[in-house]
Write a protein that holds these residues in place. Structure first.
Motif, PDB file in Angstrom:
ATOM      1  N   GLY A 248       0.838  -1.120  -0.004  1.00 58.64           N
ATOM      2  CA  GLY A 248       0.120   0.081   0.120  1.00 58.64           C
ATOM      3  C   GLY A 248       0.890   1.371  -0.069  1.00 58.64           C
ATOM      4  O   GLY A 248       0.420   2.379  -0.180  1.00 58.64           O
ATOM      5  N   TYR A 249       2.107   1.017   0.245  1.00 56.99           N
ATOM      6  CA  TYR A 249       3.046   2.270   0.411  1.00 56.99           C
ATOM      7  C   TYR A 249       3.136   3.037  -0.764  1.00 56.99           C
ATOM      8  O   TYR A 249       2.944   4.424  -0.616  1.00 56.99           O
ATOM      9  N   HIS A 250       3.125   2.520  -2.057  1.00 59.35           N
ATOM     10  CA  HIS A 250       3.068   3.272  -3.026  1.00 59.35           C
ATOM     11  C   HIS A 250       1.799   3.977  -3.425  1.00 59.35           C
ATOM     12  O   HIS A 250       1.816   4.990  -4.157  1.00 59.35           O
ATOM     13  N   SER A 291       3.371 -11.185   2.841  1.00 64.07           N
ATOM     14  CA  SER A 291       3.413 -10.100   3.789  1.00 64.07           C
ATOM     15  C   SER A 291       2.902  -8.787   3.326  1.00 64.07           C
ATOM     16  O   SER A 291       2.534  -8.682   2.024  1.00 64.07           O
ATOM     17  N   PHE A 292       2.894  -7.776   4.002  1.00 63.20           N
ATOM     18  CA  PHE A 292       2.178  -6.419   3.587  1.00 63.20           C
ATOM     19  C   PHE A 292       3.152  -5.326   3.868  1.00 63.20           C
ATOM     20  O   PHE A 292       3.924  -5.369   4.767  1.00 63.20           O
ATOM     21  N   PHE A 293       2.837  -4.365   2.980  1.00 65.89           N
ATOM     22  CA  PHE A 293       4.030  -2.950   3.115  1.00 65.89           C
ATOM     23  C   PHE A 293       2.928  -1.781   3.227  1.00 65.89           C
ATOM     24  O   PHE A 293       2.474  -1.456   2.190  1.00 65.89           O
ATOM     25  N   PHE A 294       3.131  -0.848   4.328  1.00 60.71           N
ATOM     26  CA  PHE A 294       2.292   0.160   4.534  1.00 60.71           C
ATOM     27  C   PHE A 294       3.140   1.415   4.661  1.00 60.71           C
ATOM     28  O   PHE A 294       4.130   1.311   5.272  1.00 60.71           O
ATOM     29  N   GLN A 337       7.027   1.852   6.387  1.00 64.58           N
ATOM     30  CA  GLN A 337       8.059   2.849   6.082  1.00 64.58           C
ATOM     31  C   GLN A 337       7.301   4.152   6.325  1.00 64.58           C
ATOM     32  O   GLN A 337       6.145   4.560   5.996  1.00 64.58           O
ATOM     33  N   THR A 338       8.057   5.153   6.935  1.00 64.35           N
ATOM     34  CA  THR A 338       7.693   6.493   7.171  1.00 64.35           C
ATOM     35  C   THR A 338       7.415   7.133   5.731  1.00 64.35           C
ATOM     36  O   THR A 338       7.964   6.763   4.836  1.00 64.35           O
TER      37      THR A 338
END
Length: 568
Positions: A248-250, A291-294, A337-338
């Motif tokens: 979701g980060y991008h 896994s997930f990335f937010f 990630q900030t």
């Protein structure tokens, strides 16, 4: 009040409502008469309305057991592990990637020496787009935004001296991720490290490329096939490695709201698992390794609630929609990630404060690993001093603040629980709208998903430019002079391209040409066989010292390149 046995007596809902109404009419009205509210309306950064105060009436519809529960127990609202950071702290995983493999390897060693506990890698534009360093157009980008990787010889140099059986590695790559995944396995194997000893994550979330980052190669359908191939391959030969980090980060960096970030991200995760099931792969056999990335943005409390909402919604979707029965299949494990988009080139020292607040939100939201941006990332690859400050920020949070000593310390807050449920409801509604468009792949092809993000991005930019949203140092509290902030400039070695081409040409000259032709021919043949898993053929091509560009060109020949719909 207390009952006769001394236990607390709950106030009747009517009495609570009356007390709240009286408080608004008396105390709150008096305060506002003396000091008017700063704004006419208060919302989260994503536009969700914020009341002035929250009480038990705001969480009356929330079941304390079924909706909130306990840590490590379905629906995992309070965390995926019962002990959380009291047992194992989050992984400090700072991203590194620039120049040639040796340059990034040196940064790895620097970070590990200062307390990083997991590696993370950015790749340069040619590698991301499946081209070699001597490509006539992309050669000018070699090593600039990440590390240059052409063959497995580069991957060996990248991880030289790194104990891959002891430390986990994250690889931030998508369109050509299958090739890099095979390279990682081959590097381990050629060093005598079995695939079952390798741990880490490769991003490999191609769907978000079409809506947010735009670093795609092939059309969506064959690209998703390649992701599913990677999932099945990793389950068989690298069972402790995460073959997909649904990102979701991008999406958030491109301008989506928090509920949109959750909805689009989980829709992608569901798509991968449903496509796997269509291939005869049971979701329970691959879901535990997703896994997930937010992103973690500036709205402190909204970001905490967002991570809790994402965990709960994923748990429910995997059970309700996919029929998963393994608890591990329903655990949404998060790397956070900030928010890079919040960093400012103006008054860059302010970024330390922004990153600290965002990192605290990630920890309070229950992330499993965390990258804290460096204060100079708005205008350069981080300097060593800046990235050390980013590492120290995480260490201060872990060792000096006590925030990791209690599991989900904000659980039970009227506002946090109400906001968690509101974000979950908004995200679920978005997934339903995506389903109405035929699923996420069709929503991408039609332009619906991209338009959604574009609209939200426009609203946020308009709010900044109009002054509705304050950005310190940019549209408020602006310095009259732009003095030297005293930040060391990062300088990329101008000889990177020359060094990289020398190794590429040496590898091509020393490899077996017949083996290369055979391996690439098999990749091309299997690309036309939809039910076949391409990963074993890609792995053999990697072992034959085929390049990233050569392997991806075979797939380009089979599938073509993607041209997106126009989005305004």
């Amino acid at each position: 009040m207390a009952n006769e046995d001394g236990t607390c007596k709950d106030a009747a809902p009517e009495a609570l409502a009356d007390a709240e109404a009286a408080w608004r009419a008396d105390q709150l009205a008096a305060d506002y008469a003396r000091i008017p509210p700063r704004r006419t309306e208060f919302t989260t950064l994503s536009g969700l309305e914020i009341k002035d105060v929250y009480t038990p009436s705001d969480v009356a519809s929330i079941d304390p057991l079924a909706d909130i529960g306990l840590p490590g127990v379905y629906p995992f609202t309070r965390g995926v592990r019962a002990s959380m950071y009291r047992g194992r702290p989050w992984t400090i995983r700072q991203v590194a990637g620039f120049g040639q493999a040796e340059d990034t390897n040196a940064r790895y060693r620097y970070l590990l020496g200062h307390g990083e506990t997991g590696l993370s890698t950015d790749f340069d534009l040619p590698t991301l787009l499946g081209h070699d360093s001597d490509h006539q157009v992309f050669s000018r980008e070699v090593g600039k935004i990440g590390v240059a990787i052409d063959t497995v010889e580069d991957a060996h140099a990248l991880f030289d001296g790194i104990p891959l059986d002891e430390i986990s590695t994250s690889l931030t790559i998508n369109a050509s991720a299958a090739v890099l995944l095979a390279m990682y396995r081959v590097v381990g194997d050629e060093r005598g490290i079995g695939g079952d000893q390798l741990t880490g994550t490769i991003q490999n979330d191609i769907l978000k490329e079409y809506t947010a980052q735009n670093e795609y190669i092939f059309p969506p359908d064959p690209s998703v096939r390649l992701v599913v191939d990677s999932m099945a391959y990793a389950a068989e030969v690298m069972p402790r490695f995460n073959p997909v980090s649904v990102s979701g980060y991008h999406i958030r960096e491109a301008g989506a709201t928090a509920p949109e970030e959750v909805g689009l991200t989980l829709a992608a995760g569901i798509t991968y698992l449903e496509r796997a099931r269509q291939r005869g792969i049971e979701p329970d056999s691959v879901a535990p390794r997703l896994s997930f990335f937010f992103d973690v943005h500036n709205d402190f409390l909204e970001e905490i609630a967002k991570l809790r909402a994402a965990r709960r919604l994923w748990a429910r979707l995997t059970r309700e929609r996919l029929g998963c029965r393994l608890p591990a299949s329903s655990m949404l494990r998060v790397h956070a990630q900030t928010a890079g988009v919040t960093l400012t080139a103006q008054q860059p020292l302010n970024n330390v404060a922004r990153v600290t607040v965002q990192a605290l939100a990630a920890v309070l939201g229950g992330a499993q690993s965390l990258h804290t941006n460096s204060l100079d990332e708005a205008f350069q690859i981080p300097s060593e001093e800046a990235i050390k400050v980013a590492v120290r920020t995480q260490q201060i949070l872990l060792h000096e603040t006590g925030v990791g000593d209690v599991v989900d310390p904000l659980g039970g807050s009227y506002y946090i629980e109400r906001l968690t449920s509101d974000i979950e409801d908004e995200a679920r509604a978005l997934i339903e709208r995506i389903d109405d468009h035929g699923g996420l792949v069709e929503a991408i092809k039609s332009g619906y998903a991209g338009q959604l993000i574009a609209n939200s991005s426009w609203e946020q930019q308009r709010a900044i430019e109009s002054g509705e949203r304050t950005v310190v140092g940019v549209n408020a509290h602006v310095d009259e002079t732009s003095g030297d902030p005293g930040i060391a400039a990062f300088k990329l070695d101008p000889g990177v391209l020359e060094r990289q081409l020398a190794r590429l040409h040496q590898t091509r000259a020393s490899r077996s040409a017949p083996r290369v032709r055979e391996a690439l021919g098999e990749v091309r043949r299997l690309a036309d066989v939809e039910e076949a898993n391409l990963m074993p053929a890609i792995e053999e091509a990697v072992r034959a010292r085929c390049t990233v560009g050569e392997i991806c060109n075979e797939l380009r020949d089979a599938w073509g390149e993607y041209r997106p719909p126009t989005t305004f």
